[in-house]
Design a protein around this motif. Structure first.
Motif, mmCIF file in Angstrom:
data_model
loop_
_atom_site.group_PDB
_atom_site.id
_atom_site.type_symbol
_atom_site.label_atom_id
_atom_site.label_comp_id
_atom_site.label_asym_id
_atom_site.label_seq_id
_atom_site.Cartn_x
_atom_site.Cartn_y
_atom_site.Cartn_z
ATOM 1 N N ASP A 37 5.960 -7.391 6.201
ATOM 2 C CA ASP A 37 6.375 -6.098 6.760
ATOM 3 C C ASP A 37 6.000 -4.890 5.901
ATOM 4 O O ASP A 37 5.987 -3.773 6.404
ATOM 5 N N HIS A 38 5.760 -5.144 4.607
ATOM 6 C CA HIS A 38 5.551 -3.991 3.720
ATOM 7 C C HIS A 38 4.279 -4.106 2.891
ATOM 8 O O HIS A 38 3.699 -5.185 2.789
ATOM 9 N N MET A 39 3.878 -2.986 2.312
ATOM 10 C CA MET A 39 2.749 -2.991 1.374
ATOM 11 C C MET A 39 3.047 -1.994 0.249
ATOM 12 O O MET A 39 3.863 -1.090 0.415
ATOM 13 N N PHE A 40 2.387 -2.232 -0.864
ATOM 14 C CA PHE A 40 2.497 -1.299 -1.996
ATOM 15 C C PHE A 40 1.222 -0.468 -2.017
ATOM 16 O O PHE A 40 0.126 -1.005 -1.806
ATOM 17 N N ILE A 41 1.360 0.814 -2.243
ATOM 18 C CA ILE A 41 0.164 1.671 -2.267
ATOM 19 C C ILE A 41 0.281 2.721 -3.370
ATOM 20 O O ILE A 41 1.387 3.204 -3.657
ATOM 21 N N CYS A 42 -0.840 3.025 -3.994
ATOM 22 C CA CYS A 42 -0.862 4.008 -5.074
ATOM 23 C C CYS A 42 -2.245 4.645 -5.073
ATOM 24 O O CYS A 42 -3.240 3.976 -4.797
ATOM 25 N N LYS A 43 -2.308 5.925 -5.353
ATOM 26 C CA LYS A 43 -3.610 6.618 -5.291
ATOM 27 C C LYS A 43 -3.999 7.158 -6.662
ATOM 28 O O LYS A 43 -3.134 7.579 -7.424
ATOM 29 N N TYR A 44 -5.296 7.166 -6.892
ATOM 30 C CA TYR A 44 -5.820 7.783 -8.119
ATOM 31 C C TYR A 44 -6.547 9.061 -7.726
ATOM 32 O O TYR A 44 -7.448 9.043 -6.876
ATOM 33 N N ALA A 45 -6.129 10.161 -8.302
ATOM 34 C CA ALA A 45 -6.807 11.447 -8.068
ATOM 35 C C ALA A 45 -6.477 12.347 -9.247
ATOM 36 O O ALA A 45 -5.488 12.105 -9.954
ATOM 37 N N ASP A 46 -7.298 13.331 -9.463
ATOM 38 C CA ASP A 46 -7.106 14.291 -10.569
ATOM 39 C C ASP A 46 -6.905 13.587 -11.911
ATOM 40 O O ASP A 46 -6.069 13.974 -12.728
ATOM 41 N N GLY A 47 -7.616 12.478 -12.087
ATOM 42 C CA GLY A 47 -7.602 11.792 -13.375
ATOM 43 C C GLY A 47 -6.393 10.917 -13.637
ATOM 44 O O GLY A 47 -6.201 10.453 -14.755
ATOM 45 N N LYS A 48 -5.535 10.685 -12.624
ATOM 46 C CA LYS A 48 -4.405 9.772 -12.887
ATOM 47 C C LYS A 48 -3.932 9.030 -11.627
ATOM 48 O O LYS A 48 -4.108 9.493 -10.493
ATOM 49 N N TRP A 49 -3.329 7.846 -11.900
ATOM 50 C CA TRP A 49 -2.694 7.089 -10.818
ATOM 51 C C TRP A 49 -1.394 7.787 -10.486
ATOM 52 O O TRP A 49 -0.631 8.152 -11.382
ATOM 53 N N GLN A 50 -1.124 7.985 -9.194
ATOM 54 C CA GLN A 50 0.061 8.742 -8.825
ATOM 55 C C GLN A 50 0.677 8.283 -7.500
ATOM 56 O O GLN A 50 0.039 7.611 -6.705
ATOM 57 N N ASN A 51 1.909 8.690 -7.314
ATOM 58 C CA ASN A 51 2.674 8.420 -6.083
ATOM 59 C C ASN A 51 2.735 6.942 -5.692
ATOM 60 O O ASN A 51 2.433 6.598 -4.551
ATOM 61 N N PRO A 52 3.123 6.042 -6.625
ATOM 62 C CA PRO A 52 3.261 4.642 -6.209
ATOM 63 C C PRO A 52 4.395 4.513 -5.184
ATOM 64 O O PRO A 52 5.447 5.126 -5.349
ATOM 65 N N ALA A 53 4.137 3.745 -4.137
ATOM 66 C CA ALA A 53 5.143 3.665 -3.071
ATOM 67 C C ALA A 53 5.057 2.336 -2.348
ATOM 68 O O ALA A 53 4.002 1.704 -2.300
ATOM 69 N N ILE A 54 6.191 1.935 -1.793
ATOM 70 C CA ILE A 54 6.192 0.802 -0.865
ATOM 71 C C ILE A 54 6.429 1.385 0.519
ATOM 72 O O ILE A 54 7.314 2.236 0.710
ATOM 73 N N PRO A 114 -1.961 1.066 -14.155
ATOM 74 C CA PRO A 114 -0.852 0.965 -15.127
ATOM 75 C C PRO A 114 0.010 -0.272 -14.913
ATOM 76 O O PRO A 114 0.362 -0.605 -13.784
ATOM 77 N N GLU A 115 0.370 -0.901 -16.032
ATOM 78 C CA GLU A 115 1.142 -2.142 -16.001
ATOM 79 C C GLU A 115 2.506 -1.962 -15.327
ATOM 80 O O GLU A 115 2.934 -2.792 -14.531
ATOM 81 N N ASN A 116 3.195 -0.850 -15.629
ATOM 82 C CA ASN A 116 4.549 -0.686 -15.056
ATOM 83 C C ASN A 116 4.494 -0.503 -13.540
ATOM 84 O O ASN A 116 5.318 -1.054 -12.817
ATOM 85 N N TYR A 117 3.492 0.194 -13.035
ATOM 86 C CA TYR A 117 3.359 0.347 -11.579
ATOM 87 C C TYR A 117 3.070 -1.018 -10.946
ATOM 88 O O TYR A 117 3.607 -1.366 -9.897
ATOM 89 N N PHE A 118 2.182 -1.782 -11.600
ATOM 90 C CA PHE A 118 1.782 -3.077 -11.044
ATOM 91 C C PHE A 118 2.992 -4.006 -10.909
ATOM 92 O O PHE A 118 3.269 -4.543 -9.837
ATOM 93 N N PHE A 119 3.724 -4.164 -12.014
ATOM 94 C CA PHE A 119 4.810 -5.150 -11.980
ATOM 95 C C PHE A 119 6.017 -4.679 -11.173
ATOM 96 O O PHE A 119 6.646 -5.464 -10.481
ATOM 97 N N GLU A 120 6.292 -3.401 -11.239
ATOM 98 C CA GLU A 120 7.417 -2.896 -10.433
ATOM 99 C C GLU A 120 7.065 -2.996 -8.940
ATOM 100 O O GLU A 120 7.876 -3.429 -8.121
#
Ligand SMILES: Cc1ncc(COP(=O)(O)O)c(C=O)c1O
Length: 358
Positions: A37-54, A114-120
């Motif tokens: 039912d769900h997915m994890f998504i995160c975008k890279y822009a302006d030189g950084k990974w940002q807005n991690p979300a499920i 980033p490791e914390n985004y991946f594991f969380e």
């Protein structure tokens, strides 16, 4: 049932309003076609990974000029989650997949994740969709993290924008007892020195489809890839690492820049060594294997990988001659049983390989 903490300091979590779970026939799962039912998504822009979300599992919008569609700048991972008899969910060595993802990303000029985004992200996503994992050996959740170049440009340069996702698909392993016949590659190559064979780069897989389909037409299930220079050394079998049991010893190709450093491969090496089996990581030529077959000391050949765990090979074909292996693959079956027992938390995990999802 696992309690889901829907709050997260790092992630924004939006849950699906209606689960698709009731519409799925778990007795008739086709690998890789049904998603949770769900997915994890995160975008890279302006030189950084940002807005991690499920988010609820949904389609993506992509500009027709998105870099990945033209230059294939994309890498992925594959791992599994298992439910034990008490209903607890376990991941198998996800740290290895994380490290390999970033090794692949580095080679493809993709910014490391980033490791914390991946594991969380991984933990929250799986606990949210844990009802999709059925109990019992053979049932699992296939977890597919991947990242691709999403910048809208046809310039042939590394993208400045990327999208990272994790999607999950319920899986069931069937053993139909069928024979696995493999063809030793004499012309095509999967990887070359200095290339991207060690990375889980999307293009590696695209390049295998044509030779594999030609082999399938001839009745083979997989190709044993050989070194690109002389087609002499046996490197991988389809999308599995490959092991040969010759005269009591287990031999597998060493990892190098042509070979994927399989998580199952390294686990099997550890288990085999702990059983007192002599394991050699060294180049193994087709001539040596044919000779071993002729002298009766070639005992087993098997592939290893997340999807199959351990898959015994029944015969191989080289230069139009087919060589059959003995019916019983005792070591392969034995190692597979032990690895599955660790993955399903049925025996003590002496190696600290399993990670609880909570
Ligand atoms: C080319 C290739 N070799 C080997 C493997 C086995 O690796 P693992 O055991 O990490 O699944 C895979 C699958 O991921 C693969 O794609």
């Amino acid at each position: 049932m696992i309690e889901v903490d829907k709050t997260s300091k790092l992630l924004k979590i939006e849950t699906a309003t209606k689960s698709k779970l009731t519409s799925v026939d778990f007795n008739d799962i086709v690998f890789g076609k049904t998603f949770t039912d769900h997915m994890f998504i995160c975008k890279y822009a302006d030189g950084k990974w940002q807005n991690p979300a499920i988010k609820p599992f949904q389609q993506l919008t992509l500009d027709p000029s998105a870099s990945v569609l033209h230059y294939g700048q994309a890498v992925f991972e594959g791992m599994k989650a298992f439910k034990d008899d008490n209903g607890t969910v376990w991941l198998f060595r996800p740290d290895e997949n994380f490290k390999r993802l970033n090794r692949s990303a580095h080679r493809l000029q993709i910014p490391e994740f980033p490791e914390n985004y991946f594991f969380e992200g991984l933990q929250k996503l799986i606990s949210l969709d844990s009802e999709w994992i059925k109990q019992g050996v053979g049932n699992s959740l296939y977890v597919r993290p991947f990242v691709f170049a999403s910048q809208a440009t046809v310039q042939a340069i590394a993208s400045l924008e990327y999208t990272f996702l994790i999607i999950c698909s319920p899986a069931k392993s069937y053993y139909d007892g069928g024979k696995i016949n493999v063809l030793v590659a004499e012309k095509f190559s999967r990887a070359a020195n200095g290339g991207v064979g060690f990375a889980k780069a999307a293009g590696n897989y695209a390049a295998q489809f044509y030779p594999t389909s030609e082999a399938t037409k001839k009745g083979y299930q997989q190709i044993i890839w050989t070194d690109s220079e002389k087609h002499k050394y046996l490197e991988e079998a389809g999308t599995m690492n490959i092991f040969f049991k010759i005269n009591g010893k287990l031999i597998t190709s060493p990892v190098n820049d042509r070979i994927l450093d399989g998580v199952t491969r390294k686990s099997i090496i550890t288990l085999a060594k702990d059983k007192g089996i002599d394991v050699e990581e060294r180049p193994l030529s087709i001539d040596e294997v044919v000779k071993a077959h002729k002298t009766g000391i070639l005992e087993e050949i098997f592939g290893t990988g997340t999807a199959v765990v351990v898959l015994p090979i029944s015969s191989f074909s080289y230069k139009d001659v087919s060589y059959s292996l003995p019916q019983k693959a005792d070591l392969a079956e034995n190692l597979k049983k032990e690895l599955l027992a660790i993955q399903y938390n049925q025996i003590e995990d002496r190696y600290n390989w399993t990670v609880k999802v909570d």
